[in-house]
Write a protein that holds these residues in place. Structure first.
Motif, PDB file in Angstrom:
ATOM      1  N   GLN A 183       0.834  -1.196   0.000  1.00  0.00           N
ATOM      2  CA  GLN A 183       0.000   0.000   0.000  1.00  0.00           C
ATOM      3  C   GLN A 183       0.869   1.246   0.000  1.00  0.00           C
ATOM      4  OE1 GLN A 183      -2.672   0.279   3.303  1.00  0.00           O
ATOM      5  NE2 GLN A 183      -3.635   2.173   2.590  1.00  0.00           N
ATOM      6  N   LEU A 184       0.804   1.994  -1.087  1.00  0.00           N
ATOM      7  CA  LEU A 184       1.523   3.255  -1.181  1.00  0.00           C
ATOM      8  C   LEU A 184       0.672   4.346  -0.539  1.00  0.00           C
ATOM      9  CD1 LEU A 184       2.855   3.010  -4.852  1.00  0.00           C
ATOM     10  CD2 LEU A 184       4.133   2.651  -2.742  1.00  0.00           C
ATOM     11  N   SER A 185       1.232   5.084   0.386  1.00  0.00           N
ATOM     12  CA  SER A 185       0.449   6.092   1.100  1.00  0.00           C
ATOM     13  C   SER A 185       1.002   7.492   0.869  1.00  0.00           C
ATOM     14  CB  SER A 185       0.421   5.773   2.607  1.00  0.00           C
ATOM     15  OG  SER A 185      -0.212   4.543   2.851  1.00  0.00           O
ATOM     16  N   THR A 186       2.016   7.839   1.635  1.00  0.00           N
ATOM     17  CA  THR A 186       2.614   9.167   1.510  1.00  0.00           C
ATOM     18  C   THR A 186       4.123   9.020   1.630  1.00  0.00           C
ATOM     19  OG1 THR A 186       2.643   9.607   3.887  1.00  0.00           O
ATOM     20  CG2 THR A 186       0.633  10.182   2.689  1.00  0.00           C
ATOM     21  N   GLY A 187       4.805  10.102   1.421  1.00  0.00           N
ATOM     22  CA  GLY A 187       6.219  10.125   1.733  1.00  0.00           C
ATOM     23  C   GLY A 187       6.411  10.589   3.166  1.00  0.00           C
ATOM     24  N   ILE A 188       7.627  11.082   3.458  1.00  0.00           N
ATOM     25  CA  ILE A 188       7.858  11.761   4.724  1.00  0.00           C
ATOM     26  C   ILE A 188       7.106  13.084   4.655  1.00  0.00           C
ATOM     27  CG2 ILE A 188       9.576  12.796   6.244  1.00  0.00           C
ATOM     28  CD1 ILE A 188       9.744   9.779   6.195  1.00  0.00           C
ATOM     29  N   THR A 189       6.224  13.336   5.601  1.00  0.00           N
ATOM     30  CA  THR A 189       5.366  14.522   5.520  1.00  0.00           C
ATOM     31  C   THR A 189       5.858  15.694   6.360  1.00  0.00           C
ATOM     32  OG1 THR A 189       3.947  13.575   7.229  1.00  0.00           O
ATOM     33  CG2 THR A 189       3.301  13.203   4.932  1.00  0.00           C
ATOM     34  N   ASP A 190       6.706  15.440   7.365  1.00  0.00           N
ATOM     35  CA  ASP A 190       7.235  16.552   8.150  1.00  0.00           C
ATOM     36  C   ASP A 190       8.464  16.080   8.911  1.00  0.00           C
ATOM     37  OD1 ASP A 190       7.428  19.139   9.017  1.00  0.00           O
ATOM     38  OD2 ASP A 190       5.662  19.082  10.324  1.00  0.00           O
ATOM     39  N   MET A 191       9.269  17.070   9.328  1.00  0.00           N
ATOM     40  CA  MET A 191      10.499  16.786  10.068  1.00  0.00           C
ATOM     41  C   MET A 191      10.817  17.978  10.944  1.00  0.00           C
ATOM     42  SD  MET A 191      14.368  16.132   8.590  1.00  0.00           S
ATOM     43  CE  MET A 191      13.916  14.645   7.688  1.00  0.00           C
ATOM     44  N   ILE A 192      11.283  17.726  12.163  1.00  0.00           N
ATOM     45  CA  ILE A 192      11.701  18.814  13.046  1.00  0.00           C
ATOM     46  C   ILE A 192      12.968  18.432  13.805  1.00  0.00           C
ATOM     47  CG2 ILE A 192       9.393  19.792  13.373  1.00  0.00           C
ATOM     48  CD1 ILE A 192       9.343  18.381  16.116  1.00  0.00           C
ATOM     49  N   PHE A 193      13.778  19.421  14.088  1.00  0.00           N
ATOM     50  CA  PHE A 193      14.894  19.334  15.028  1.00  0.00           C
ATOM     51  C   PHE A 193      14.643  20.445  16.043  1.00  0.00           C
ATOM     52  CE2 PHE A 193      16.517  16.881  11.604  1.00  0.00           C
ATOM     53  CZ  PHE A 193      17.509  16.053  12.110  1.00  0.00           C
TER      54      PHE A 193
END
Length: 544
Positions: A143-153
Motif C-alpha cells: 500500500q503506497l500512502s505518503t512520503g515523509i510529511t514533516d520533520m523537526i529538530f
C-alpha cells in the motif's frame, strides 16, 4: 417568539488615507520578496538558519538564499547526484518528490519526501550539490500512502523527528541514520511540532488526533479534539512549553474554535467566540504566551496579541493570488521577522511584525433580552472607532449597543464598521425574526381637507403596507405614493365629497371630511364688449 437565524458576510476594505510610506512604518506589512514565473512552482517548507541565509523546498528543486529569500540558487536532485547508499529498488520514474527541507548550515541539510510514494530522506554536506539517501522505507509494501510529511529538530541539535503515514522516526546524529520509534498503521500523520528534544507533538488532520510524548518518544499519549468539543476536528496545534499550548478545531466547517491549555493538555479553555471570532488556522506559531502568528485564508498571515481570542491580518504590499493556492509554511525568526511561503513560489517577509494589524469587525447578536430589545455585542479589539447601522440607518458609535426591533419586520440587516483611521473593516449580519402581520391600516389625518382635482393630499396614519388603492369620496385617486408606513402622498382624481380611504391586503381605513371642489362652469358674459374700465358680469357655477 423570535427566531435566531442569521448569515454573515464580511467585506474587508483596506483604505490608505495617508501615505503608504507612513503605513509601512506603523504596520507589520508582509512584503513580497520572491515569486516564480513557473506555474505550480510552490514552496512547501522554509528553513532559515539566520536572518539572511536558509533554504526553501520548492516543488522541483531546493533553493539556497543569502539575501533573506529574495533570490535563490537552485539545487536540483537527480539520479546522477544521489548516492543511493545500498537502498534497492528505488523507483526513479518520477524522481524525488520534495516535501520539505531542514538546513543546519549552507553546507549541511536534509530534504524529505518520497521516491514513488515510498518515504525517503536525503542528506547533503556540500550545500545540495550531492545527496545521500539515508532513509528509504515503506511500512506496508502493498500500500503506497505518503512520503515523509514533516520533520523537526526542535533544538537544532543532533536529535530530530520525522513522520510518514504510519510511523514516527527519530535520529540522534543529525539525520545520518533514522529509526522507527512508533508505528500506528493508518495514522496519516501530517505535522510535527516540538519545543525541545523530549516534547514532541504529532498531528493527523485526516484521522483527527494529536499524539505527544514528553520522554523523547519512549511513551506516547493521545489528545482527541472530539472530546474537547463534540465532533471537533483538529487543524493544528502548537506548544510553547510543557504546559502551555493551543489547538485550532472546527466543527462541520461551520464553527471554528481556538483552545488553550496551561496544564499540558489535561484541560482546554476556549479562547475565542466561535460565532463572532471563529478562526481556522492552517498553521500557527506562538512566540510568547500572548503573541502568535497564523496562516489562514489565501496568502494571509494573521496575528493575535491576546492568546488566540482575536486574530487580525497583517497588511500586505501585494494582492497576488493564483487559483486556490496559498501559503504552506510560516517561519518566525523573532517577534519582528517572519516569513510565509507557498503557491507559485510566493515568499513574503515581514521585518516589523510586532506592530499594528488591520482591524477586524467582529460581533454577535443577542436576542435573549426581554421585550423587543436586540443587544449587539462587539468582539473587535478595543481602541478603534465603531459605527453601527441597522437596516442602513445609523445607530451608534459606541463599542456595544442595542436597538428595538420592529415586530412587523422580518429580517434586520446589521452592519458594524471598525476603523483605525487607515484601514477599515465591515461585517454584515442578517438577523431574521418571525414577523407579526401588519394590522389593518389607520388614517389619523389628511391635509388639505379640500381641493379640486389634481390637489396633492398628504395622508398620515399607520400600517400603510402593501397599499392597493386610495380614494376620495369613493373615487380612486389619480395616483399615490407610499412614502413610509405612516405617510401616503396622493393626487385627487375626479373625486367627490366624503371620506378618504386607504386599502391594503389587511383591510380598509376610512376618515371622513374631504370636500371636493368641482371645476368652474361659465354660462354667459355680459356685456360681450366695451371700453377699458367697463364692468364685466360672468354668470356660471362652482366659483367658490
Amino acid at each position: 417568539m423570535r427566531q435566531l437565524n442569521f448569515t454573515k458576510t464580511t467585506i474587508r476594505v483596506h483604505i490608505f488615507i495617508i501615505l503608504s510610506l507612513i503605513c509601512s512604518v506603523g504596520y507589520g506589512q508582509m512584503r513580497q520578496i520572491h515569486l516564480e514565473n513557473t506555474e505550480g512552482a510552490e514552496i512547501s517548507r522554509l528553513c532559515f538558519y539566520s536572518q539572511s541565509e536558509g533554504y526553501a523546498a520548492f516543488r522541483d528543486w531546493l533553493g539556497y538564499t543569502s539575501d533573506s529569500g529574495r533570490t535563490f540558487t537552485r539545487k536540483y536532485i537527480t539520479p546522477a547526484n544521489v548516492n543511493f547508499n545500498g537502498y534497492s529498488p528505488v523507483n526513479l520514474t518520477f524522481g524525488f518528490q520534495i516535501l520539505g527541507v531542514k538546513a543546519f548550515s549552507q553546507s549541511e541539510l536534509l530534504t524529505w519526501g518520497s521516491y514513488g510514494l515510498v518515504p525517503a530522506i536525503l542528506r547533503s554536506v556540500d550545500g545540495g550539490n550531492t545527496f545521500t539517501l539515508v532513509f528509504h522505507s515503506q511500512f506496508n509494501s502493498q500500500q503506497l500512502s505518503t512520503g515523509i510529511t514533516d520533520m523537526i529538530f526542535p533544538q537544532n541539535s543532533a536529535t530530530g523527528y520525522a513522520i510518514d503515514a504510519d510511523r514516527i522516526l527519530k535520529t540522534t546524529n543529525r539525520g545520518l541514520s533514522w529509526s522507527v520509534i512508533r508505528t500506528v498503521p493508518g495514522s496519516f500523520y501530517t505535522n510535527l511540532e516540538g519545543f525541545d528534544d523530549f516534547h514532541i507533538y504529532a498531528m493527523s488532520t485526516s484521522n483527527n488526533t494529536l499524539q505527544y510524548t514528553d520522554v523523547a518518544g519512549l511513551q506516547w499519549y493521545y489528545i482527541h479534539p472530539g472530546q474537547i468539543v463534540p465532533n471537533g476536528r483538529i487543524t493544528y496545534a502548537y506548544f510553547l512549553n510543557a504546559n502551555l499550548g493551543w489547538m485550532s478545531v472546527y466543527v462541520d466547517n461551520d464553527k471554528q474554535y481556538f483552545y488553550k491549555t496551561i496544564n499540558a493538555g489535561s484541560s482546554w479553555t476556549l479562547q475565542n467566540n466561535a460565532t463572532a471570532t471563529g478562526f481556522n488556522a492552517d498553521k500557527f506559531k506562538f512566540i510568547d504566551q500572548n503573541t502568535g502568528y497564523a496562516l489562514s485564508g489565501q496568502n494571509t498571515v494573521y496575528k493575535t496579541g491576546n492568546s488566540g481570542a482575536t486574530w487580525e491580518p497583517l497588511a500586505r504590499d501585494n494582492q497576488f493570488t493564483y487559483l486556490g493556492y496559498t501559503h504552506n509554511d510560516l517561519q518566525c525568526w523573532t517577534a519582528d521577522r517572519i516569513w510565509a511561503g507557498g503557491g507559485q513560489g510566493l515568499l513574503e517577509l515581514n521585518t516589523n511584525a510586532s506592530s499594528s494589524t488591520i482591524p477586524q469587525a467582529y460581533f454577535n447578536i443577542d436576542t435573549t433580552a426581554a421585550g423587543l430589545s436586540v443587544d449587539l455585542i462587539n468582539f473587535s479589539l478595543a481602541g478603534y472607532s465603531y459605527q453601527w447601522f441597522v437596516n442602513s440607518q445609523a445607530l451608534a458609535t459606541s463599542y456595544h449597543t442595542s436597538y428595538l426591533h420592529d415586530i412587523y419586520r422580518g429580517p434586520d440587516t446589521i452592519r458594524l464598521v471598525v476603523s483605525n483611521g487607515i484601514y477599515s473593516d465591515t461585517t454584515v449580519k442578517i438577523q431574521t425574526f418571525n414577523a407579526v402581520p401588519y394590522p389593518p391600516p389607520v388614517i389619523s389625518s389628511f391635509t388639505p381637507a379640500s381641493g379640486p382635482a389634481g390637489t396633492l393630499v398628504t395622508i398620515q396614519g399607520n400600517f400603510f403596507a402593501g397599499v392597493q388603492s386610495v380614494s376620495f369620496g369613493g373615487i380612486p385617486a389619480a395616483s399615490f405614493t407610499v412614502q413610509s408606513l405612516t405617510t401616503i402622498s396622493a393626487i385627487v382624481g375626479a373625486g367627490g365629497n366624503g371620506a378618504v380611504s386607504v386599502t391594503t391586503p389587511r383591510g380598509m381605513a376610512i376618515l371622513a371630511g374631504f370636500s371636493m371642489y368641482p371645476p368652474p362652469v361659465i354660462y354667459s358674459l355680459s356685456p360681450l364688449s366695451g371700453p377699458v374700465g367697463s364692468t364685466l358680469v360672468i354668470t356660471g357655477n362652482n366659483f367658490s
